[in-house]
Design an enzyme around this catalytic site. Structure first.
Site, PDB file in Angstrom:
ATOM      1  N   GLU A   1      34.058  49.587-100.411  1.00 30.75           N
ATOM      2  CA  GLU A   1      32.774  50.712-100.776  1.00 30.75           C
ATOM      3  C   GLU A   1      31.667  49.731-100.642  1.00 30.75           C
ATOM      4  OE1 GLU A   1      33.645  52.754-104.476  1.00 30.75           O
ATOM      5  OE2 GLU A   1      35.609  52.635-104.027  1.00 30.75           O
TER       6      GLU A   1
ATOM      7  N   CYS B   1      40.375  43.162-106.521  1.00 30.79           N
ATOM      8  CA  CYS B   1      40.031  42.188-107.474  1.00 30.79           C
ATOM      9  C   CYS B   1      40.951  41.719-108.309  1.00 30.79           C
ATOM     10  CB  CYS B   1      38.757  42.577-108.297  1.00 30.79           C
ATOM     11  SG  CYS B   1      38.030  41.431-109.052  1.00 30.79           S
TER      12      CYS B   1
ATOM     13  N   SER C   1      26.680  38.685-108.081  1.00 28.78           N
ATOM     14  CA  SER C   1      27.246  39.060-109.674  1.00 28.78           C
ATOM     15  C   SER C   1      28.440  38.380-109.948  1.00 28.78           C
ATOM     16  CB  SER C   1      27.256  40.737-109.806  1.00 28.78           C
ATOM     17  OG  SER C   1      27.618  40.946-111.258  1.00 28.78           O
TER      18      SER C   1
ATOM     19  N   CYS D   1      31.423  51.722-108.445  1.00 26.55           N
ATOM     20  CA  CYS D   1      32.295  50.794-107.355  1.00 26.55           C
ATOM     21  C   CYS D   1      33.864  51.050-107.775  1.00 26.55           C
ATOM     22  CB  CYS D   1      31.832  49.485-107.228  1.00 26.55           C
ATOM     23  SG  CYS D   1      31.079  49.654-105.548  1.00 26.55           S
TER      24      CYS D   1
ATOM     25  N   CYS E   1      37.160  48.257-115.527  1.00 23.99           N
ATOM     26  CA  CYS E   1      37.030  48.321-113.845  1.00 23.99           C
ATOM     27  C   CYS E   1      37.731  48.955-113.067  1.00 23.99           C
ATOM     28  CB  CYS E   1      36.484  46.989-113.690  1.00 23.99           C
ATOM     29  SG  CYS E   1      35.963  47.040-111.973  1.00 23.99           S
TER      30      CYS E   1
ATOM     31  N   CYS F   1      24.388  48.015-102.236  1.00 27.05           N
ATOM     32  CA  CYS F   1      25.665  47.235-103.058  1.00 27.05           C
ATOM     33  C   CYS F   1      26.794  46.986-102.073  1.00 27.05           C
ATOM     34  CB  CYS F   1      25.918  48.048-104.070  1.00 27.05           C
ATOM     35  SG  CYS F   1      27.216  47.489-105.223  1.00 27.05           S
TER      36      CYS F   1
ATOM     37  N   CYS G   1      39.439  42.860-115.608  1.00 27.40           N
ATOM     38  CA  CYS G   1      38.364  43.243-116.244  1.00 27.40           C
ATOM     39  C   CYS G   1      38.928  44.562-116.817  1.00 27.40           C
ATOM     40  CB  CYS G   1      36.953  43.596-115.812  1.00 27.40           C
ATOM     41  SG  CYS G   1      36.293  42.010-115.537  1.00 27.40           S
TER      42      CYS G   1
ATOM     43  N   GLY H   1      35.205  43.492-106.031  1.00 25.14           N
ATOM     44  CA  GLY H   1      35.763  42.026-105.746  1.00 25.14           C
ATOM     45  C   GLY H   1      34.865  41.041-106.457  1.00 25.14           C
TER      46      GLY H   1
HETATM   47  N1  SAH Z   1      33.104  40.954-109.849  1.00 23.17           N
HETATM   48  C1  SAH Z   1      31.809  40.886-110.105  1.00 23.17           C
HETATM   49  C2  SAH Z   1      30.808  42.033-109.107  1.00 23.17           C
HETATM   50  C3  SAH Z   1      31.456  43.106-109.296  1.00 23.17           C
HETATM   51  S1  SAH Z   1      31.274  44.364-110.499  1.00 23.17           S
HETATM   52  C4  SAH Z   1      31.299  40.995-111.522  1.00 23.17           C
HETATM   53  O1  SAH Z   1      32.153  41.090-112.490  1.00 23.17           O
HETATM   54  O2  SAH Z   1      30.075  40.779-111.538  1.00 23.17           O
HETATM   55  C5  SAH Z   1      29.681  44.878-110.743  1.00 23.17           C
HETATM   56  C6  SAH Z   1      29.278  45.171-112.164  1.00 23.17           C
HETATM   57  O3  SAH Z   1      29.715  46.403-112.619  1.00 23.17           O
HETATM   58  C7  SAH Z   1      29.799  44.136-113.017  1.00 23.17           C
HETATM   59  O4  SAH Z   1      28.940  43.899-114.245  1.00 23.17           O
HETATM   60  C8  SAH Z   1      30.948  44.838-113.714  1.00 23.17           C
HETATM   61  O5  SAH Z   1      31.244  44.269-115.017  1.00 23.17           O
HETATM   62  C9  SAH Z   1      30.484  46.400-113.840  1.00 23.17           C
HETATM   63  N2  SAH Z   1      31.280  47.258-113.878  1.00 23.17           N
HETATM   64  C10 SAH Z   1      32.596  47.326-113.553  1.00 23.17           C
HETATM   65  N3  SAH Z   1      33.205  48.352-113.779  1.00 23.17           N
HETATM   66  C11 SAH Z   1      32.351  49.212-114.511  1.00 23.17           C
HETATM   67  C12 SAH Z   1      32.341  50.660-115.205  1.00 23.17           C
HETATM   68  N4  SAH Z   1      33.440  51.266-115.226  1.00 23.17           N
HETATM   69  N5  SAH Z   1      31.128  50.918-115.763  1.00 23.17           N
HETATM   70  C13 SAH Z   1      30.134  50.062-115.999  1.00 23.17           C
HETATM   71  N6  SAH Z   1      29.912  48.909-115.424  1.00 23.17           N
HETATM   72  C14 SAH Z   1      31.338  48.625-114.717  1.00 23.17           C
END
Ligand code: SAH
Length: 345
Positions: free
Chosen positions: A91, A111, A190, A333, A118, A104, A115, A158
């Site tokens: 995406e 990934c 990030s 994303c 996510c 973005c 987390c 990712g």
């Molecule tokens: N892997 C990298 C970049 C991708 S995520 C990272 O972890 O930074 C981009 C951002 O979106 C990160 O800050 C991540 O923690 C956040 N994110 C992921 N899922 C989310 C969600 N459901 N709601 C809000 N932020 C989210």
């Protein structure tokens, strides 16, 4: 014989390729100009047919293709589900800001960071993206929107530092004046906190903006939502951030997603301010993100976003709340890819 992925090459590498084909060096700049506009084959109008044929024999050029495109009626944000050469999907999100158009982009298919909040990580990592697939997202979005992209954030699917070499090569390519010429100061990378990657990145002489997905004020909270914290604890991460700042002079931005009942209390804001001041001293910026709810995670958005922000500011920490763009098109994303997987599984 495997064909060369021409969009992953620097201008110098393209020059070598072209002179190895027995053609004059100046043709490389012409070809390079075209591919960075997303043009190939007979579209490269000032390139002789004989060279186009030779290139076709030894190179491949494929941009991500648009599999699905959603346009927000509220703010014009465009969300792309792009299909790659092997049928995998990623995406990208195109957003309009006053300071320019931002894309973005994704850095991996899936990934493996795990987390808990996510959507991108639910089915793990399939593979890394190549430098050309990262670049290709920008070229394909520019071609589709007919607009110039001036800012890039690596905040899609990712973990960029889990695909370190390709990410660094992409950063060098995209900022090259012969390629898309997007200034590194207009690019954010990030990371969820891969300390080894942060340490390497500080020596690359790449003045990007580093964003750290912190999301917690102590190890207990962070480990409960981000497994990477079991490998690199919060103190180690913030020490690496401090060193990165000292080595590069570049301000780091901290991302903090507010999750109800997890990390969103007033006491949490006090503890966050305290730990950031301890390690980073001054010039701290926290970007608060209201959680985008993902069905599978059963976590919900905090109602305390403004109170949390105001508390941080009262403690001398610069805090902003991320504008929610494309809220009508599911722009956060990982969700679109996830949806398309469910439809095909
Ligand atoms: N892997 C990298 C970049 C991708 S995520 C990272 O972890 O930074 C981009 C951002 O979106 C990160 O800050 C991540 O923690 C956040 N994110 C992921 N899922 C989310 C969600 N459901 N709601 C809000 N932020 C989210």
């Amino acid at each position: 014989m495997e064909k060369t992925d021409i969009l992953s090459l620097t201008l110098q590498e393209t020059e070598k390729l072209i002179t190895d084909l027995g053609e004059p060096k100046f043709r490389a700049k012409q070809v390079y100009g075209w591919i960075n506009k997303g043009m190939w084959g007979s579209e490269m109008r000032n390139v002789p047919k004989s060279l186009i044929e030779k290139l076709d024999n030894v190179c491949e050029f494929r941009l991500p293709t648009v599999k699905l495109k959603l346009v927000s009626k509220i703010d014009g944000t465009v969300k792309y589900l792009f299909e790659l050469i092997d049928g995998e999907c990623i995406e990208s999100v195109f957003m309009k800001y006053e300071h320019g158009n931002t894309l973005c982009i994704s850095s991996q298919v899936g990934c493996r960071m795990g987390c808990k909040f996510c959507a991108s990580t639910i089915l793990g990592r399939v593979r890394n993206l190549t430098p050309s697939e990262m670049l290709g997202q920008i070229i394909a979005a520019e071609k589709d929107t007919k607009e110039r992209i001036s800012n890039v954030v690596m905040m899609g699917i990712g973990e960029p530092l889990d695909n370190y070499d390709n990410t660094v090569k992409f950063l060098r390519l995209v900022s090259s004046p012969d390629s898309l010429n997007i200034g590194l100061r207009h690019i954010s990378v990030s990371t969820c906190g891969l300390v080894n990657g942060i340490e390497r990145l500080q020596n690359e002489n790449l003045p990007i903006t580093l964003s750290i997905s912190l999301h917690a004020y102590d190890n207990e909270v962070r480990s409960s939502i981000m497994p990477i914290n079991n490998k690199y604890g919060i103190e180690e991460l913030l020490t690496a951030c401090r060193r990165y700042y000292e080595a590069t002079g570049r301000r780091i931005s901290f991302e903090y997603t507010l999750i109800a009942g997890k990390n969103d209390t007033e006491e949490g804001a006090v503890r966050l301010a305290s730990i950031l001041k301890k390690y980073m001293h001054s010039n701290i910026h926290v970007n608060l993100i209201p959680l985008n709810e993902v069905k599978e995670t059963k976590l919900s958005t905090s109602k305390n976003v403004n109170a949390f922000k105001n508390k941080l500011i009262s403690l001398g920490v610069n805090a902003t709340v991320r504008r929610r763009l494309g809220s009508d098109i599911n722009a956060s994303c990982g969700q679109l890819r996830r949806q398309s997987q469910k439809e095909t599984v």
